[in-house]
Design a protein around this motif. Structure first.
Motif, PDB file in Angstrom:
ATOM      1  N   VAL A   9       0.932  -1.147   0.045  1.00  0.00           N
ATOM      2  CA  VAL A   9       0.174  -0.190  -0.043  1.00  0.00           C
ATOM      3  C   VAL A   9       0.861   1.315   0.013  1.00  0.00           C
ATOM      4  O   VAL A   9       0.571   2.258  -0.773  1.00  0.00           O
ATOM      5  CB  VAL A   9      -1.017   0.020   1.192  1.00  0.00           C
ATOM      6  N   THR A  10       2.067   1.347   0.918  1.00  0.00           N
ATOM      7  CA  THR A  10       2.723   2.318   0.852  1.00  0.00           C
ATOM      8  C   THR A  10       3.524   2.598  -0.603  1.00  0.00           C
ATOM      9  O   THR A  10       3.701   3.779  -1.145  1.00  0.00           O
ATOM     10  CB  THR A  10       4.136   2.197   1.932  1.00  0.00           C
ATOM     11  N   ARG A  11       3.990   1.383  -1.453  1.00  0.00           N
ATOM     12  CA  ARG A  11       4.454   1.720  -2.738  1.00  0.00           C
ATOM     13  C   ARG A  11       3.430   2.253  -3.339  1.00  0.00           C
ATOM     14  O   ARG A  11       3.781   3.120  -4.547  1.00  0.00           O
ATOM     15  CB  ARG A  11       4.945   0.528  -3.195  1.00  0.00           C
ATOM     16  N   ILE A  12       2.116   1.872  -3.267  1.00  0.00           N
ATOM     17  CA  ILE A  12       1.153   2.500  -4.321  1.00  0.00           C
ATOM     18  C   ILE A  12       0.908   3.645  -4.099  1.00  0.00           C
ATOM     19  O   ILE A  12       0.564   4.503  -5.014  1.00  0.00           O
ATOM     20  CB  ILE A  12      -0.082   1.325  -4.004  1.00  0.00           C
ATOM     21  N   GLN A  13       0.727   4.140  -2.853  1.00  0.00           N
ATOM     22  CA  GLN A  13       0.651   5.446  -2.348  1.00  0.00           C
ATOM     23  C   GLN A  13       1.510   6.429  -2.795  1.00  0.00           C
ATOM     24  O   GLN A  13       1.063   7.342  -3.157  1.00  0.00           O
ATOM     25  CB  GLN A  13      -0.007   5.692  -1.041  1.00  0.00           C
ATOM     26  N   ALA A  14       2.706   5.792  -2.847  1.00  0.00           N
ATOM     27  CA  ALA A  14       3.715   6.663  -3.296  1.00  0.00           C
ATOM     28  C   ALA A  14       3.795   6.804  -4.934  1.00  0.00           C
ATOM     29  O   ALA A  14       4.848   7.523  -5.429  1.00  0.00           O
ATOM     30  CB  ALA A  14       5.180   6.055  -2.696  1.00  0.00           C
ATOM     31  N   GLY A  15       3.039   6.153  -5.644  1.00  0.00           N
ATOM     32  CA  GLY A  15       2.908   6.123  -7.221  1.00  0.00           C
ATOM     33  C   GLY A  15       3.805   5.102  -8.043  1.00  0.00           C
ATOM     34  O   GLY A  15       3.864   5.329  -9.183  1.00  0.00           O
ATOM     35  N   ALA A  16       4.374   4.234  -7.313  1.00  0.00           N
ATOM     36  CA  ALA A  16       5.011   3.289  -7.843  1.00  0.00           C
ATOM     37  C   ALA A  16       4.463   2.357  -8.897  1.00  0.00           C
ATOM     38  O   ALA A  16       4.869   1.732  -9.953  1.00  0.00           O
ATOM     39  CB  ALA A  16       5.937   2.418  -7.152  1.00  0.00           C
ATOM     40  N   LEU A  17       3.111   2.143  -8.460  1.00  0.00           N
ATOM     41  CA  LEU A  17       2.068   1.134  -9.331  1.00  0.00           C
ATOM     42  C   LEU A  17       0.837   1.390  -8.730  1.00  0.00           C
ATOM     43  O   LEU A  17       0.737   2.250  -7.865  1.00  0.00           O
ATOM     44  CB  LEU A  17       2.853  -0.187  -9.131  1.00  0.00           C
ATOM     45  N   ASP A  18      -0.015   0.874  -9.660  1.00  0.00           N
ATOM     46  CA  ASP A  18      -1.505   1.116  -9.316  1.00  0.00           C
ATOM     47  C   ASP A  18      -2.237  -0.047  -8.536  1.00  0.00           C
ATOM     48  O   ASP A  18      -3.257   0.048  -7.601  1.00  0.00           O
ATOM     49  CB  ASP A  18      -2.189   1.173 -10.302  1.00  0.00           C
ATOM     50  N   LYS A  19      -1.649  -1.231  -8.549  1.00  0.00           N
ATOM     51  CA  LYS A  19      -2.429  -2.526  -8.032  1.00  0.00           C
ATOM     52  C   LYS A  19      -1.228  -3.588  -8.005  1.00  0.00           C
ATOM     53  O   LYS A  19      -0.682  -3.668  -8.996  1.00  0.00           O
ATOM     54  CB  LYS A  19      -3.442  -2.918  -8.846  1.00  0.00           C
ATOM     55  N   VAL A  20      -1.155  -4.208  -6.912  1.00  0.00           N
ATOM     56  CA  VAL A  20      -0.709  -5.527  -6.977  1.00  0.00           C
ATOM     57  C   VAL A  20      -1.393  -6.535  -6.304  1.00  0.00           C
ATOM     58  O   VAL A  20      -2.068  -6.406  -5.332  1.00  0.00           O
ATOM     59  CB  VAL A  20       0.795  -5.294  -6.230  1.00  0.00           C
ATOM     60  N   VAL A  21      -1.404  -7.822  -6.722  1.00  0.00           N
ATOM     61  CA  VAL A  21      -2.061  -9.098  -6.096  1.00  0.00           C
ATOM     62  C   VAL A  21      -0.943  -9.901  -5.398  1.00  0.00           C
ATOM     63  O   VAL A  21       0.013 -10.258  -5.962  1.00  0.00           O
ATOM     64  CB  VAL A  21      -2.752  -9.672  -7.138  1.00  0.00           C
ATOM     65  N   LEU A  22      -1.344  -9.948  -4.111  1.00  0.00           N
ATOM     66  CA  LEU A  22      -0.311 -10.666  -3.014  1.00  0.00           C
ATOM     67  C   LEU A  22      -1.026 -11.954  -2.677  1.00  0.00           C
ATOM     68  O   LEU A  22      -2.291 -11.921  -2.275  1.00  0.00           O
ATOM     69  CB  LEU A  22      -0.085  -9.807  -1.739  1.00  0.00           C
ATOM     70  N   ALA A  23      -0.402 -12.889  -2.739  1.00  0.00           N
ATOM     71  CA  ALA A  23      -0.821 -14.343  -2.123  1.00  0.00           C
ATOM     72  C   ALA A  23      -0.110 -14.873  -1.034  1.00  0.00           C
ATOM     73  O   ALA A  23       1.091 -14.296  -0.674  1.00  0.00           O
ATOM     74  CB  ALA A  23      -0.600 -15.179  -3.321  1.00  0.00           C
ATOM     75  N   ARG A  24      -0.789 -15.692  -0.421  1.00  0.00           N
ATOM     76  CA  ARG A  24      -0.183 -16.246   0.792  1.00  0.00           C
ATOM     77  C   ARG A  24      -0.298 -17.842   0.537  1.00  0.00           C
ATOM     78  O   ARG A  24      -1.272 -18.354   0.075  1.00  0.00           O
ATOM     79  CB  ARG A  24      -0.509 -15.734   2.032  1.00  0.00           C
TER      80      ARG A  24
END
Length: 438
Positions: free
Chosen positions: A178-193
């Motif tokens: 979320v920090t990376r997205i809010q900084a403008g690095a990307l729009d969305k990422v899908v994280l799995a566990r």
């Protein structure tokens, strides 16, 4: 990394594939999954939804490829096998004649690789049409009685343990995303566990398939080379010139109270966070299919798909095929979509490698089947688990969530828990839990 075939079927020349499909008239009330005999997890295949589809067993031929060219390697192998096959098809429907089932790793560098399997026997159903296809590499097809099978065996006591990350550690990964997205690095990422599973008895794929089909009838219940699950997401279907894809992104957990769930569905349909996530996924699919299709139909707004445990925002994209691209090649052009990776793809994929601390294997990769004409169906391997090839008492379960600027780590953990329920319940259930009708 170079993509190389690694199966025994490619180490030496083999005789042409011989395939024969004939009509079948099973007894009333017969189900496809009930026909599966006891065999190894790797040699049980399934692609079934609402009673229709394909099941298979045995292994006449197979191939495994690795690396960035794994899709192309499978495509080339299947073109050679199906093109040289001796075929007698008395039914002539999509899924008759020679069929290969496939499961493909999410990442090019995954040791799991990409596998196509040609079962010795495939039984299919489409409405009131049934058929059986036998394959061999000699003139005599295998003897088969598709009316005879044995009961599936329960896995006994089941224990679950954290996989690569604990829930708290995974929440930390979400917060970093979320920090990376809010900084403008990307729009969305899908994280799995992942979760690690151990069972007292060897895992019988038929047990899992039966429980998943009973509880999640609106999904495609699949098994290929030890990968088992129930996916609600059709990556791509190619059938007689028509191409369709079902996109899911944006999820909310059901409560079990129908009135409350209807209110939740309405809130999901209005959620800016979920609509934003969904828009990225739909756009990525439409852009990937556009070079191969005309008359594209992309609805302006999603609908809410109700499953037993969750609800999703869903959009069905359709187009008319304008070239000879096969269903497998279409799946290659779509993978990875924003629904399992993120936007932009390269940045999101790099963040996945950095934050997940695991190999997804074939989770979130394409899974499905292809016939000799190139028609087929490929879903995304979601709500799934992989039985360990070296130990059929062990299984890894997977679930993922789309992360955008408005994501809350604790809520994403809860969503991932909900997405793990189908496989957890299938392993531990002793009685059916029918799917609710929305």
């Amino acid at each position: 990394m170079t993509s190389l075939p690694t199966s025994e079927s490619d180490l030496a020349p083999h005789a042409p594939l011989v395939a024969r499909t004939v009509a079948l008239s099973p007894a009333d009330g017969t189900s496809l999954l009930a026909l599966l005999p006891a065999t190894s997890p790797r040699d049980t295949t399934s692609w079934v939804r609402r009673g229709d589809g394909l099941v298979g067993w045995g292994r006449t031929l197979s191939v495994t490829a690795h690396g960035a060219g794994r899709f192309a390697a499978l495509e080339s192998w299947w073109s050679e096998v199906s093109g040289s096959a001796v075929v007698r098809d008395e039914v002539d429907l999509p899924g008759t004649g020679p069929v290969a089932f496939g499961a493909i790793s999410y990442a090019a560098d995954s040791p799991s690789g990409a596998t196509l399997v040609v079962p010795s026997v495939v039984v299919g159903r489409r409405g009131d049409r049934w058929w059986v296809t036998t394959t061999s590499t000699d003139a005599l097809p295998p003897n088969v009685d598709p009316s005879v099978s044995t009961d599936a065996v329960a896995p006994g006591d089941v224990t679950f343990a954290d996989g690569s990350l604990s829930p708290a550690e995974w929440a930390g990964a979400v917060a970093e995303a979320v920090t990376r997205i809010q900084a403008g690095a990307l729009d969305k990422v899908v994280l799995a566990r992942d979760l690690d599973v151990r069972t007292a008895a060897p895992i019988d794929v038929r047990w899992l398939l039966g429980r998943l089909a009973e509880s999640y009838g609106s999904t495609w219940v699949f098994a290929v080379d030890g990968l088992v699950g129930a996916t609600p997401e059709m990556l791509v279907r190619r059938e007689k010139g028509l191409v369709t894809s079902r996109v899911l992104a944006g999820t909310i957990r059901r409560t079990g109270d129908d009135e409350h769930d209807l209110a939740l569905a309405a809130s999901l349909a209005r959620s800016s966070k979920d609509l934003e996530e969904h828009e990225y996924a739909v756009r990525s699919v439409a852009e990937a299919l556009a070079p191969h299709c005309s008359s594209m139909n992309v609805p302006e707004a999603p609908f809410v798909l109700h499953l037993s445990n969750v609800m999703h925002l869903a959009t069905d994209v359709a187009g008319v095929l304008t070239d000879r691209t096969t269903s497998l090649a279409l799946a290659a052009s779509l993978h990875p979509s924003a629904a399992v990776c993120g936007t932009p793809t390269s940045v999101a994929d790099g963040l996945i490698s950095e934050l997940e601390h695991m190999d997804r294997g074939r989770y979130a990769g394409p899974v499905g089947w292809i016939d000799a004409s190139g028609d087929g169906e490929w879903g995304i391997a979601l709500r799934s688990g992989a039985i360990h090839h070296e130990d059929d008492h062990r299984m890894s379960l997977y679930a993922g969530c789309g992360i955008v600027a408005g994501s809350v780590p604790e809520a994403e953990v809860a969503e991932s828990d909900a997405k793990l329920i189908p496989m957890r319940d299938a392993l531990t259930a002793t009685t059916p839990r029918p799917e609710r009708t929305p």
